[in-house]
Motif scaffolding. Structure first.
Motif, PDB file in Angstrom:
ATOM      1  N   GLY A  89       0.671  -1.352  -0.207  1.00 38.36           N
ATOM      2  CA  GLY A  89       0.091  -0.062   0.061  1.00 38.36           C
ATOM      3  C   GLY A  89       0.824   1.155   0.003  1.00 38.36           C
ATOM      4  N   PRO A  90       1.921   1.275  -0.582  1.00 40.49           N
ATOM      5  CA  PRO A  90       2.546   2.668  -0.782  1.00 40.49           C
ATOM      6  C   PRO A  90       1.946   3.765  -1.618  1.00 40.49           C
ATOM      7  N   SER A  91       2.037   5.149  -1.453  1.00 42.11           N
ATOM      8  CA  SER A  91       1.268   6.087  -2.237  1.00 42.11           C
ATOM      9  C   SER A  91       1.961   6.246  -3.354  1.00 42.11           C
ATOM     10  N   SER A  92       3.068   5.674  -3.731  1.00 41.33           N
ATOM     11  CA  SER A  92       3.614   5.866  -5.014  1.00 41.33           C
ATOM     12  C   SER A  92       4.816   5.086  -5.053  1.00 41.33           C
ATOM     13  N   TYR A  93       5.321   4.528  -6.012  1.00 45.80           N
ATOM     14  CA  TYR A  93       6.394   3.344  -6.300  1.00 45.80           C
ATOM     15  C   TYR A  93       7.025   3.169  -7.582  1.00 45.80           C
ATOM     16  N   VAL A  94       7.925   2.441  -7.623  1.00 43.77           N
ATOM     17  CA  VAL A  94       8.798   2.289  -8.914  1.00 43.77           C
ATOM     18  C   VAL A  94       8.539   0.881  -9.354  1.00 43.77           C
ATOM     19  N   LEU A  95       8.370   0.358 -10.493  1.00 46.77           N
ATOM     20  CA  LEU A  95       8.200  -1.228 -10.871  1.00 46.77           C
ATOM     21  C   LEU A  95       9.542  -1.495 -11.702  1.00 46.77           C
ATOM     22  N   PHE A  96      10.055  -2.671 -11.267  1.00 45.36           N
ATOM     23  CA  PHE A  96      11.369  -3.275 -12.127  1.00 45.36           C
ATOM     24  C   PHE A  96      10.741  -4.634 -12.784  1.00 45.36           C
ATOM     25  N   GLY A  97      11.000  -4.507 -13.948  1.00 43.51           N
ATOM     26  CA  GLY A  97      10.859  -5.888 -14.540  1.00 43.51           C
ATOM     27  C   GLY A  97      11.840  -6.517 -15.368  1.00 43.51           C
ATOM     28  N   SER A  98      12.071  -7.730 -15.153  1.00 45.66           N
ATOM     29  CA  SER A  98      13.337  -8.515 -16.054  1.00 45.66           C
ATOM     30  C   SER A  98      12.914  -9.374 -16.794  1.00 45.66           C
ATOM     31  N   SER A  99      13.068  -9.518 -18.216  1.00 41.76           N
ATOM     32  CA  SER A  99      12.637 -10.087 -19.244  1.00 41.76           C
ATOM     33  C   SER A  99      11.292 -10.104 -19.275  1.00 41.76           C
ATOM     34  N   PHE A 100      10.577 -11.370 -19.387  1.00 41.12           N
ATOM     35  CA  PHE A 100       9.197 -11.513 -19.076  1.00 41.12           C
ATOM     36  C   PHE A 100       8.549 -10.822 -18.130  1.00 41.12           C
ATOM     37  N   GLY A 101       9.115 -10.478 -17.034  1.00 43.53           N
ATOM     38  CA  GLY A 101       8.683  -9.505 -15.843  1.00 43.53           C
ATOM     39  C   GLY A 101       8.556  -8.072 -16.460  1.00 43.53           C
ATOM     40  N   GLY A 102       9.354  -7.573 -17.373  1.00 49.47           N
ATOM     41  CA  GLY A 102       9.264  -6.409 -17.965  1.00 49.47           C
ATOM     42  C   GLY A 102       7.917  -6.065 -18.919  1.00 49.47           C
ATOM     43  N   LYS A 103       7.302  -7.185 -19.385  1.00 50.74           N
ATOM     44  CA  LYS A 103       5.992  -7.219 -20.020  1.00 50.74           C
ATOM     45  C   LYS A 103       4.782  -7.038 -18.954  1.00 50.74           C
ATOM     46  N   VAL A 104       5.150  -7.745 -17.719  1.00 52.06           N
ATOM     47  CA  VAL A 104       4.359  -7.701 -16.770  1.00 52.06           C
ATOM     48  C   VAL A 104       4.246  -6.241 -16.025  1.00 52.06           C
ATOM     49  N   VAL A 105       5.358  -5.440 -15.792  1.00 55.46           N
ATOM     50  CA  VAL A 105       5.323  -4.308 -15.284  1.00 55.46           C
ATOM     51  C   VAL A 105       4.901  -3.430 -16.455  1.00 55.46           C
ATOM     52  N   PHE A 106       4.976  -3.442 -17.674  1.00 50.64           N
ATOM     53  CA  PHE A 106       4.642  -2.545 -18.809  1.00 50.64           C
ATOM     54  C   PHE A 106       3.013  -2.438 -18.652  1.00 50.64           C
ATOM     55  N   HIS A 107       2.411  -3.742 -18.621  1.00 47.03           N
ATOM     56  CA  HIS A 107       1.028  -3.695 -18.674  1.00 47.03           C
ATOM     57  C   HIS A 107       0.418  -3.245 -17.220  1.00 47.03           C
ATOM     58  N   ALA A 108       0.916  -3.659 -16.294  1.00 48.96           N
ATOM     59  CA  ALA A 108       0.409  -3.118 -14.945  1.00 48.96           C
ATOM     60  C   ALA A 108       0.626  -1.671 -14.911  1.00 48.96           C
ATOM     61  N   ALA A 109       1.514  -1.188 -15.218  1.00 51.53           N
ATOM     62  CA  ALA A 109       1.783   0.346 -14.914  1.00 51.53           C
ATOM     63  C   ALA A 109       0.744   0.994 -16.233  1.00 51.53           C
ATOM     64  N   ALA A 110       0.495   0.522 -17.186  1.00 42.86           N
ATOM     65  CA  ALA A 110      -0.127   1.418 -18.236  1.00 42.86           C
ATOM     66  C   ALA A 110      -1.737   1.108 -17.949  1.00 42.86           C
ATOM     67  N   GLU A 111      -2.083   0.089 -17.498  1.00 46.08           N
ATOM     68  CA  GLU A 111      -3.644  -0.396 -17.536  1.00 46.08           C
ATOM     69  C   GLU A 111      -4.164  -0.679 -16.131  1.00 46.08           C
ATOM     70  N   TYR A 112      -3.487  -0.931 -15.124  1.00 47.40           N
ATOM     71  CA  TYR A 112      -3.890  -1.449 -13.761  1.00 47.40           C
ATOM     72  C   TYR A 112      -3.355  -0.797 -12.540  1.00 47.40           C
ATOM     73  N   LEU A 113      -2.361   0.106 -12.656  1.00 48.03           N
ATOM     74  CA  LEU A 113      -1.731   0.651 -11.364  1.00 48.03           C
ATOM     75  C   LEU A 113      -1.836   2.295 -11.862  1.00 48.03           C
ATOM     76  N   ASP A 114      -2.228   3.107 -10.871  1.00 48.03           N
ATOM     77  CA  ASP A 114      -2.111   4.518 -11.263  1.00 48.03           C
ATOM     78  C   ASP A 114      -1.302   5.429 -10.236  1.00 48.03           C
ATOM     79  N   ALA A 115      -0.331   4.907  -9.470  1.00 45.91           N
ATOM     80  CA  ALA A 115       0.486   5.541  -8.853  1.00 45.91           C
ATOM     81  C   ALA A 115       2.225   5.140  -9.135  1.00 45.91           C
ATOM     82  N   VAL A 116       2.383   4.901 -10.319  1.00 46.87           N
ATOM     83  CA  VAL A 116       3.835   4.378 -10.476  1.00 46.87           C
ATOM     84  C   VAL A 116       4.608   5.764 -10.961  1.00 46.87           C
ATOM     85  N   GLU A 117       5.658   5.750 -10.364  1.00 46.14           N
ATOM     86  CA  GLU A 117       6.581   6.763 -10.484  1.00 46.14           C
ATOM     87  C   GLU A 117       7.327   6.762 -11.682  1.00 46.14           C
ATOM     88  N   ALA A 118       7.810   5.320 -11.871  1.00 44.00           N
ATOM     89  CA  ALA A 118       8.856   5.283 -12.905  1.00 44.00           C
ATOM     90  C   ALA A 118       8.872   3.719 -13.281  1.00 44.00           C
TER      91      ALA A 118
END
Length: 226
Positions: A89-118
């Motif tokens: 539950g942080p108010s803002s945060y960074v996502l790091f994704g490696s390989s397929f994890g990169g695809k995970v964080v891209f879609h999560a940040a673009a479509e499902y999470l709204d407090a991604v700083e970077a």
């Protein structure tokens, strides 16, 4: 001292480890397709030293979390990271994704999470073609249903919706996920983007490249976080 947590999602359990810090940042790590959280302890320790509470976790179907490898999908992985972020539950945060994890964080940040700083990605799967190497590979137990689910996630959704700045780190000699995908994705996203392509590095980074990634990524984060 890192603390272990069990995060509930859809009746299943996600095994997570939280590395606390004295700073005000948060960063969540999404591992690769056939990986798990165990390879992220050093990254989390470094993040904590840089003032970020860091969380590594096993996506369902991997490591200590629920489900079998054959049952996981991109959809479940996105649900996983959304659940883990919500649990802490942080108010803002960074996502790091490696390989397929990169695809995970891209879609999560673009479509499902709204407090991604970077978003920081290492050798990310952006477009779906690199995953074709797993099709019909019985040794990896990848079900056809995985590919049916994957086909519903194109990079067009990411480039239209992603607003957080992105840093790409990729080996020029990567023969698993070609570096050209990162250059193409960086040109398409409608947000600030940087790409660092490391000569002589493959899909798995050397110790030297990993150290360089950590230094460069957190230096970049200090310039883009609010």
């Amino acid at each position: 001292m890192p603390t272990r947590h069990t995060v509930p999602v859809d009746g299943d359990e996600i095994a997570a480890v939280h590395h606390g810090s004295d700073g005000d940042g948060w960063i969540f790590f999404s591992h690769g397709f056939v990986s798990d959280k165990s390879g992220y302890d050093k990254r989390c320790e470094y993040a904590a030293e840089e003032g970020y509470d860091a969380v590594r976790f096993d996506h369902r179907g991997c490591g200590e979390s629920s489900l079998t490898f054959a049952e996981q999908r991109l959809s479940t992985r996105i649900q996983d990271i959304v659940a883990v972020v919500g649990y802490f539950g942080p108010s803002s945060y960074v996502l790091f994704g490696s390989s397929f994890g990169g695809k995970v964080v891209f879609h999560a940040a673009a479509e499902y999470l709204d407090a991604v700083e970077a978003v920081v990605v290492r050798a990310p799967v952006t477009y779906n073609e690199p995953m074709e190497r797993y099709r019909n590979d019985a040794a990896d137990c990848v079900a056809e249903a995985f590919f049916e689910d994957l086909s519903g996630y194109g990079f067009s959704e990411v480039k239209e919706s992603l607003r957080a700045p992105v840093a790409f780190f990729h080996g020029r000699d990567d023969d698993v996920v070609p570096v050209e995908g990162s250059f193409e994705a960086a040109a398409e996203v409608d947000s600030d983007a940087v790409v660092e392509a490391y000569a002589g590095e493959s899909h798995r980074f050397s110790h030297e490249a990993e150290e360089r990634l950590r230094n460069r990524a957190f230096g970049w984060l200090s310039t883009v976080r609010d």
